[in-house]
Design a protein around this motif. Structure first.
Motif, PDB file in Angstrom:
ATOM      1  N   THR A  10       0.807  -1.226   0.000  1.00 14.99           N
ATOM      2  CA  THR A  10       0.000   0.000   0.000  1.00 14.99           C
ATOM      3  C   THR A  10       0.843   1.280   0.000  1.00 14.99           C
ATOM      4  O   THR A  10       0.312   2.359   0.252  1.00 14.99           O
ATOM      5  N   LEU A  38      -5.314  -1.086  -2.071  1.00 19.47           N
ATOM      6  CA  LEU A  38      -6.009  -0.252  -1.088  1.00 19.47           C
ATOM      7  C   LEU A  38      -6.143  -0.938   0.263  1.00 19.47           C
ATOM      8  O   LEU A  38      -6.577  -0.334   1.240  1.00 19.47           O
ATOM      9  N   MET A  39      -5.820  -2.220   0.299  1.00 18.94           N
ATOM     10  CA  MET A  39      -5.910  -2.891   1.607  1.00 18.94           C
ATOM     11  C   MET A  39      -4.775  -3.890   1.724  1.00 18.94           C
ATOM     12  O   MET A  39      -4.441  -4.580   0.780  1.00 18.94           O
ATOM     13  N   GLY A  40      -4.179  -3.931   2.913  1.00 16.87           N
ATOM     14  CA  GLY A  40      -3.088  -4.871   3.156  1.00 16.87           C
ATOM     15  C   GLY A  40      -1.864  -4.173   3.683  1.00 16.87           C
ATOM     16  O   GLY A  40      -1.933  -3.025   4.122  1.00 16.87           O
ATOM     17  N   PRO A  41      -0.719  -4.868   3.668  1.00 17.58           N
ATOM     18  CA  PRO A  41       0.494  -4.383   4.333  1.00 17.58           C
ATOM     19  C   PRO A  41       1.194  -3.269   3.553  1.00 17.58           C
ATOM     20  O   PRO A  41       1.152  -3.235   2.323  1.00 17.58           O
ATOM     21  N   ALA A  42       1.912  -2.443   4.278  1.00 23.09           N
ATOM     22  CA  ALA A  42       2.665  -1.339   3.684  1.00 23.09           C
ATOM     23  C   ALA A  42       3.890  -1.833   2.926  1.00 23.09           C
ATOM     24  O   ALA A  42       4.428  -1.125   2.070  1.00 23.09           O
ATOM     25  N   SER A  43       4.348  -3.035   3.240  1.00 18.60           N
ATOM     26  CA  SER A  43       5.431  -3.661   2.472  1.00 18.60           C
ATOM     27  C   SER A  43       5.259  -5.163   2.624  1.00 18.60           C
ATOM     28  O   SER A  43       4.616  -5.625   3.564  1.00 18.60           O
ATOM     29  N   ILE A  44       5.803  -5.926   1.689  1.00 17.78           N
ATOM     30  CA  ILE A  44       5.651  -7.382   1.754  1.00 17.78           C
ATOM     31  C   ILE A  44       7.002  -7.978   2.111  1.00 17.78           C
ATOM     32  O   ILE A  44       7.919  -8.001   1.310  1.00 17.78           O
ATOM     33  N   GLU A  45       7.102  -8.413   3.351  1.00 17.35           N
ATOM     34  CA  GLU A  45       8.340  -8.990   3.865  1.00 17.35           C
ATOM     35  C   GLU A  45       8.009 -10.343   4.459  1.00 17.35           C
ATOM     36  O   GLU A  45       7.713 -10.455   5.644  1.00 17.35           O
ATOM     37  N   HIS A  47       6.071 -14.444   4.148  1.00 16.14           N
ATOM     38  CA  HIS A  47       4.854 -15.136   3.740  1.00 16.14           C
ATOM     39  C   HIS A  47       3.581 -14.509   4.313  1.00 16.14           C
ATOM     40  O   HIS A  47       2.538 -14.520   3.674  1.00 16.14           O
ATOM     41  N   TYR A  48       3.655 -14.021   5.557  1.00 19.29           N
ATOM     42  CA  TYR A  48       2.435 -13.507   6.185  1.00 19.29           C
ATOM     43  C   TYR A  48       1.954 -12.251   5.472  1.00 19.29           C
ATOM     44  O   TYR A  48       0.794 -12.153   5.058  1.00 19.29           O
ATOM     45  N   ASP A  49       2.854 -11.293   5.291  1.00 20.11           N
ATOM     46  CA  ASP A  49       2.480 -10.086   4.546  1.00 20.11           C
ATOM     47  C   ASP A  49       1.936 -10.464   3.164  1.00 20.11           C
ATOM     48  O   ASP A  49       0.951  -9.897   2.689  1.00 20.11           O
ATOM     49  N   ALA A  51       0.369 -13.137   2.174  1.00 20.31           N
ATOM     50  CA  ALA A  51      -0.982 -13.694   2.211  1.00 20.31           C
ATOM     51  C   ALA A  51      -2.027 -12.605   2.368  1.00 20.31           C
ATOM     52  O   ALA A  51      -3.068 -12.608   1.712  1.00 20.31           O
ATOM     53  N   LEU A  52      -1.734 -11.654   3.236  1.00 19.83           N
ATOM     54  CA  LEU A  52      -2.735 -10.613   3.498  1.00 19.83           C
ATOM     55  C   LEU A  52      -2.771  -9.552   2.407  1.00 19.83           C
ATOM     56  O   LEU A  52      -3.663  -8.697   2.388  1.00 19.83           O
ATOM     57  N   LEU A  54      -3.207 -10.391  -0.665  1.00 23.07           N
ATOM     58  CA  LEU A  54      -3.918 -10.976  -1.806  1.00 23.07           C
ATOM     59  C   LEU A  54      -5.255 -10.323  -2.122  1.00 23.07           C
ATOM     60  O   LEU A  54      -5.519 -10.013  -3.291  1.00 23.07           O
TER      61      LEU A  54
ATOM     62  N   TYR B 233      -1.065  -1.959   8.292  1.00 21.69           N
ATOM     63  CA  TYR B 233      -1.917  -2.665   7.338  1.00 21.69           C
ATOM     64  C   TYR B 233      -3.135  -1.776   7.095  1.00 21.69           C
ATOM     65  O   TYR B 233      -3.650  -1.179   8.037  1.00 21.69           O
ATOM     66  N   THR B 234      -3.616  -1.747   5.886  1.00 22.78           N
ATOM     67  CA  THR B 234      -4.638  -0.783   5.497  1.00 22.78           C
ATOM     68  C   THR B 234      -5.965  -1.480   5.205  1.00 22.78           C
ATOM     69  O   THR B 234      -5.989  -2.645   4.812  1.00 22.78           O
TER      70      THR B 234
END
Lengths: 243, 243, 243, 243, 243, 243
Positions: A10, A38-45, A47-49, A51-52, A54, B233-234
């Motif tokens: 995001t 528009l929804m989810g983590p500010a960075s993908i670091e 597996h957990y980030d 998944a969320l 998606l 997370y957004t």
């Protein structure tokens, strides 16, 4: 050609940087539309980030396809959601890790991916194996939190250089792949500095997307990527129910 | 021991069937808590359903761990969300595909998974390869929509039997793995009928979970499954932000 | 449940140490019967010792099955005689290397086995490849003769620690597997010391044996492990002739 | 040159047939000494027979080396005891499966092994994989008990021919490997009949043994095949204790 | 037996050195005819030299077969032109890399090839993988231009020794393979010095060629190596047109 | 952009057909220069033709680069001479098999190549394995001599259709790759007929060449593809000597 470039995190500044890299290599008839989840983590670091990220990612692709995009790029080096997006969409979907590795394969027999954090190292090794390049690829983590790439004073570039130098000396690397969408602005300068091909996944993906559109090819809907079957979806996910 | 069994789709009858199978093999000191996802698809048939099942699945695991579960099982044969759950949780996470394949490996050199739909066939082949069993496993699809397994009059059992018979005759299968959580009630009768081991993933996973708890082992937090880093997370996903 | 734990070498103190580890993780309804081979080498260090351990090992399994054991464990990390025992017996047979590697696979993506002597290193690498985990496992030898593990003053533990430390630093190991039945007593303390999962094969195997019994599963007699055909056996081996 | 040819089963007629094949291809300076195991199974059909053949096999190799043999061949297509013999002996040890597959590799890109019983099929597939030829080799079982090969009226040859024909038609086989020492007499006639290379393992192994002797090469004693360490052996196996 | 040994580069001193090695291991009935390519590069260092060596190489094999050779050896460690020669010829064709690796496989589980230049390292790694030995072989380059091997004062031997020592210490090598036809004279002295098998490809190939002749085996003409179809060839290549 | 398309056989009608396919997908700023080899075979059917096509192929690439081409495509599905051309040239070199397989990989998990003759089947299987796609690709030969593709009345199209239908029914193919440059004109009609992606290598290669030029990437000159070293070349090959 209209190509959708989706940043599945995001952070808008990363989207913009990727869009600049994308437009620099795109053909004269290509229009790049860059979207930020528009929804989810500010960075993908890790597996957990991933998944969320998606739902937000799939939502952008769905909207982009509806608005006329002819192909979509997932601008995260983990190729987050690639299979799900291929099953959902009628347009071709291109991952930046897949594109970068494939591109490196045309130029070198052995190459090294330099990524951000240790937690992403094995994940990318496993992607390389999935794409059949496990025997040709090594992966190094430069210990850079993703959002430090957005901060020029963070020392991130020095850490990256150090791993590139080790890759050339210790790994027998013949080319370097930058393992994060947030490094898209650095590729050409590093290539000039080290005299080996330095590949950025966003740039590579734009050209793969253009290639598929020009060839009138899209994802097979037979087998693995058959369209989702209509069914009930519950709760916050009900907006995603296939019809 | 308290083990959480999460059905990542939203169909309660499948959860209940899986829970019956789970309790039938659990040790005398084991308590099985079965949970059904509150958001997402009614069945998981392919990559798209799998992706949208993740928030609901992770939510149940998070709640279960907070409520004292010592291990959690993901009761979908695609091992949906396995890596993300391992990164998130402090308790061990067990997939039913992984458990079933590993269990079959103790009993036979070559075996065949019989799953539901063709779209899941390659997905499971790729899982088997990831778990290192690609050379020992064949996968067959019986052309059964998942929810037909909930309907006794659907003819699903006949289709399943036909593929088991072909596996024994054509694949050289020495054992059979049932490739869907919704088949958990059928394993023992099929084993009696065909005189080869027939493995159900839910049962296999319960025993693996008990095994890890008894050995005081949990997911490594070094490397691939390091705990999620705190970040913003957004939107609808903001409830999942790691702290 | 009655589980037979066979030490295929003839050193009783190793059997006893393994039995202690076994009982510590066994379920409340499980009875462990520990047997020491009556003929063969005092320790198994390499392929030659392994070959000559087979008659004694098979003899103990045969007697144990006749006496009512419901599963048998081969307590040597080389998984000596695993295939032969599976062909011979009607009960499931579990190897400690196979069990340890499979268990580590539920907890970590990359792990290192620390074994005793250099001559066992490639043997274990090849076992890992056979079990499909070659890409996830590294093997290190700590230069410890097996029977030194029975002698507290031998410095064996220090050698073992040094290799574990190198595995964590140099291999990217996310978990450690102890590569000898004679190390069964050390796992938990090492896990506490290094904050990564440390897996002992004997403990892992007990839980796999219990798992198979609880699921009413045994070795497939179709194909690879079909029962031995009746035939003449000559000389000292005549006692082993199948009927 | 003096080469020891050991039949690890106790059936002398098979030894004699193998010796005839061996002498037919041996060089003019080569003396073949054929030995039959004195203890163990009358034929090796599966893993159990193979395990109990080991003491008799190792004993013959030890005696042969003491009597001046410069290399030894293990005349069973399972390459029974190959690693143990290599660790024990100072002379090179050659397996007939390994030799046959390697020889076929010089002549064809894809080939099929036709063996005796279904229970040996996967065993040989796994050997081929171990020797790195898994992707080039298919294995077929002709449903022939080993000792039927000693009986001309048994119909064994017809069964063998049928599988060769299927290999050529269905497998894309470019060459055929006979997968049992007891088929050594049939290779040349089958080659004439089918116009593709037909390889017999005993013949192939003789030439590999001569090759190693001529090159003054023997098994490495560094690492995997280091000489057995002196230690106590107990019971019927005590005669095998290394000094 | 008449065996043709073709040096596919045009440097006669290398041919002579290879012929000496060949004759030293050949059987008493074997006649070695050594031929030097008449067109192409003076040494083969990398893919480009290899490609331009092909017409000269194929020409020598064609002439040699016409003159009565019963097998031919390609004396370049890149196995240059192996597939083309097999398709062309009616006699068996043997590569020296393939022969050396296969020979090492009878003696050791892990081994290291020491070759000349870095540019050949990956090429040989890929050959090893093609022959199925990728998991057992490491390749090191000693930084020796090929023709320096012809010059005793060049320091080439010292560079070679240094890499052998590193292979033994760092790679766990159990045997050494010399990765250039120009090293054929050095094998035995190095073996005496380092107490591990040291394999020369020319010597190994002679014995493989003799082995195939003695077994009356030649390249399969079914499938991959079917004889070239008659067709028009143009320009300088017209002399090679198949009839 | 100026891209050289080299037909490495000497049949001009095939060059023209490939050029038409190339121009149909090329970008508006791309100029395709099509060249036909001046020396070598009229068609490439198997390894022997491929080897003798190399001098003519390399000559065209050298001339094209000198005349200002920015990338070159080798228009034979065997990817003949790909490595040699990469070592020789300063511009990127693209193979049509590599391009087609990589393109298919973006669209499908499993796909089948339909090629001309049985003798090319294993060759292409081995290319697919080299590119890391062995587990995703099947290869079928349609029994069509290459030049029959130039003759509309030959029945070649019917044979091709039959194998495509078998691939869809028997192989689980999700996409089809046309395995010969001479099929370039058929892709789109077959795609319309079978409703799965049908990929032509020439088209795919043009887009990969454009992609590399746009990204300012060329072959790494470090390691495998280092420039040829200056040396003497003899005879008909002397014109190829590197300087």
């Amino acid at each position: 050609m209209r190509i959708l470039l989706v940043n599945p995190n995001t952070t808008r500044s990363m989207t913009e940087k990727a869009a600049v890299a994308a437009r620099a290599v795109a053909g004269p008839m290509t229009e790049i539309e860059a979207a930020t989840s528009l929804m989810g983590p500010a960075s993908i670091e890790g597996h957990y980030d991933g998944a969320l990220a998606l739902p937000g990612l799939l939502d952008e692709i769905r909207k982009g396809e509806a608005a006329g995009a002819q192909a979509a790029i997932i601008a995260c080096f983990d190729d987050t959601g690639l299979d799900a997006a291929r099953a959902m969409a009628g347009i071709p979907i291109v991952g930046i890790c897949e594109s970068a590795l494939v591109t490196a394969g045309f130029l070198a027999q052995r190459f090294t991916v330099v990524t951000t954090l240790e937690r992403s190292r094995v994940l990318i090794e496993d992607l390389a194996a999935r794409y059949g390049l496990g025997h040709r690829v090594k992966v190094r983590a430069a210990d850079i939190p993703v959002l430090e790439l957005e901060d020029e004073g963070s020392g991130a570039l020095d850490k990256l250089r150090r791993q590139i130098e080790r890759a050339l000396e210790e790994d027998g690397a013949e080319a370097i792949v930058l393992g994060c969408a947030g490094m898209a602005d650095l590729a050409y300068a590093l290539q000039q500095a080290y005299h080996v091909p330095v590949i950025d996944g966003v740039s590579a993906a734009i050209k793969q997307a253009e290639a598929l559109i020009a060839q009138k090819l899209t994802t097979s809907k037979r087998g693995s990527y058959a369209s989702p079957l209509p069914k009930n979806y519950t709760g916050a996910m009900s907006v995603f129910a296939p019809e």
